[in-house]
Write an enzyme that holds these catalytic residues in place. Sequence first.
Site, PDB file in Angstrom:
ATOM      1  N   HIS A  49      42.430  44.712  40.527  1.00  0.00           N
ATOM      2  CA  HIS A  49      43.761  44.690  39.925  1.00  0.00           C
ATOM      3  C   HIS A  49      43.880  43.647  38.817  1.00  0.00           C
ATOM      4  O   HIS A  49      44.803  43.707  38.000  1.00  0.00           O
ATOM      5  CB  HIS A  49      44.844  44.488  41.001  1.00  0.00           C
ATOM      6  CG  HIS A  49      45.026  43.080  41.462  1.00  0.00           C
ATOM      7  ND1 HIS A  49      44.487  42.608  42.638  1.00  0.00           N
ATOM      8  CD2 HIS A  49      45.697  42.029  40.922  1.00  0.00           C
ATOM      9  CE1 HIS A  49      44.838  41.344  42.800  1.00  0.00           C
ATOM     10  NE2 HIS A  49      45.564  40.963  41.769  1.00  0.00           N
ATOM     11  N   ASP A  79      39.651  46.613  46.050  1.00  0.00           N
ATOM     12  CA  ASP A  79      40.215  45.622  45.126  1.00  0.00           C
ATOM     13  C   ASP A  79      39.150  44.659  44.630  1.00  0.00           C
ATOM     14  O   ASP A  79      39.390  43.464  44.471  1.00  0.00           O
ATOM     15  CB  ASP A  79      41.378  44.852  45.747  1.00  0.00           C
ATOM     16  CG  ASP A  79      42.233  44.156  44.674  1.00  0.00           C
ATOM     17  OD1 ASP A  79      42.158  44.576  43.506  1.00  0.00           O
ATOM     18  OD2 ASP A  79      42.962  43.199  45.010  1.00  0.00           O
ATOM     19  N   SER A 158      44.325  35.332  41.937  1.00  0.00           N
ATOM     20  CA  SER A 158      43.625  36.580  42.236  1.00  0.00           C
ATOM     21  C   SER A 158      42.274  36.622  41.547  1.00  0.00           C
ATOM     22  O   SER A 158      42.163  36.360  40.347  1.00  0.00           O
ATOM     23  CB  SER A 158      44.462  37.781  41.790  1.00  0.00           C
ATOM     24  OG  SER A 158      45.578  37.951  42.621  1.00  0.00           O
TER      25      SER A 158
END
Length: 306
Positions: A49, A79, A158
């Site tokens: 992402h 992911d 992230s």
Amino acid sequence: MADPLDAYSHVVSSVAAELLPKVASVRAGRGSGSAVVFTDDGFLLTNAHVVGSSRAGAIAFADGTSGDFEVVGRDPLSDLAVIRAQTATPPPAELGDSDELVVGQLVVAVGNPLGLSGSVTAGVVSGLGRSLPARSGSNLRLIEDVIQTDAALNPGNSGGALADSRARVVGVNTAVAGVGVGLAVPVNDTTRSIIAALIRDGRVRRAFLGLVTSPAPLPEPLRRRTGQEGALRVVEVVPGSPAQRAGLRAGDLVLSAGRHPVGDAQSLQRLMFADAIGRPLPITVHRNGALVDVIAEPVELTGSGV
């Protein structure tokens, strides 16, 4: 006797010193985040992402080195994404094994939250075995054995590293689940298979069986008979799926697949890669007090899910 805080601080600062140079800030399209170097030839691991649908982007390291990168491969259903720097990179971080983690263990998160490069937070593993939904088109998959931590995570973390006290990367920070709760994709054998597929093919081919399951303990008589502690209870069988065609039913207790014991969702999911597509897969279940053997033939997971 040494102050416990000194020992704690020493561990955190040592991990930070080891990993800060190896974690880059990433910008791709409108997205941003972090990535960690994991090979000598410029490959970095991040979240799918973070790179989104971009083919390239820019990275910057703590020492001021910056440059472009290309997206080698991405897998929204885990992911995870692999990118390759078009500039010199520092020596790689060591990948650990999240299967060795225990609740209460110290972990350190390294990333670039809120556009601030080289940020470090520390905490403990507050939960293991969590599931995180991941979607790609119409396909929905649970990322199993997600690591839950109370190390503070913010937007931009992230793709950054979650490391143990020896600076081994045991997770890739992926989400902020709430105040004081962060989640990380585990680094384990399944992750390594995904990374290898992304480097080799740019994507991950998955086999589709069509089972929705939940971990379940085995009754004592069955435990003695099989030597297993747990199995997977079939919650739902997808209509028209290989599992339905093989005769599997809701309520079945899956004991083994491919002649390997199945004790958790990961042990089944790690079989569902390219090698399983179109090949007979023997499955043993416990149903109505008896052991039942069936043969399923997984198909390739596509946009329609079958």
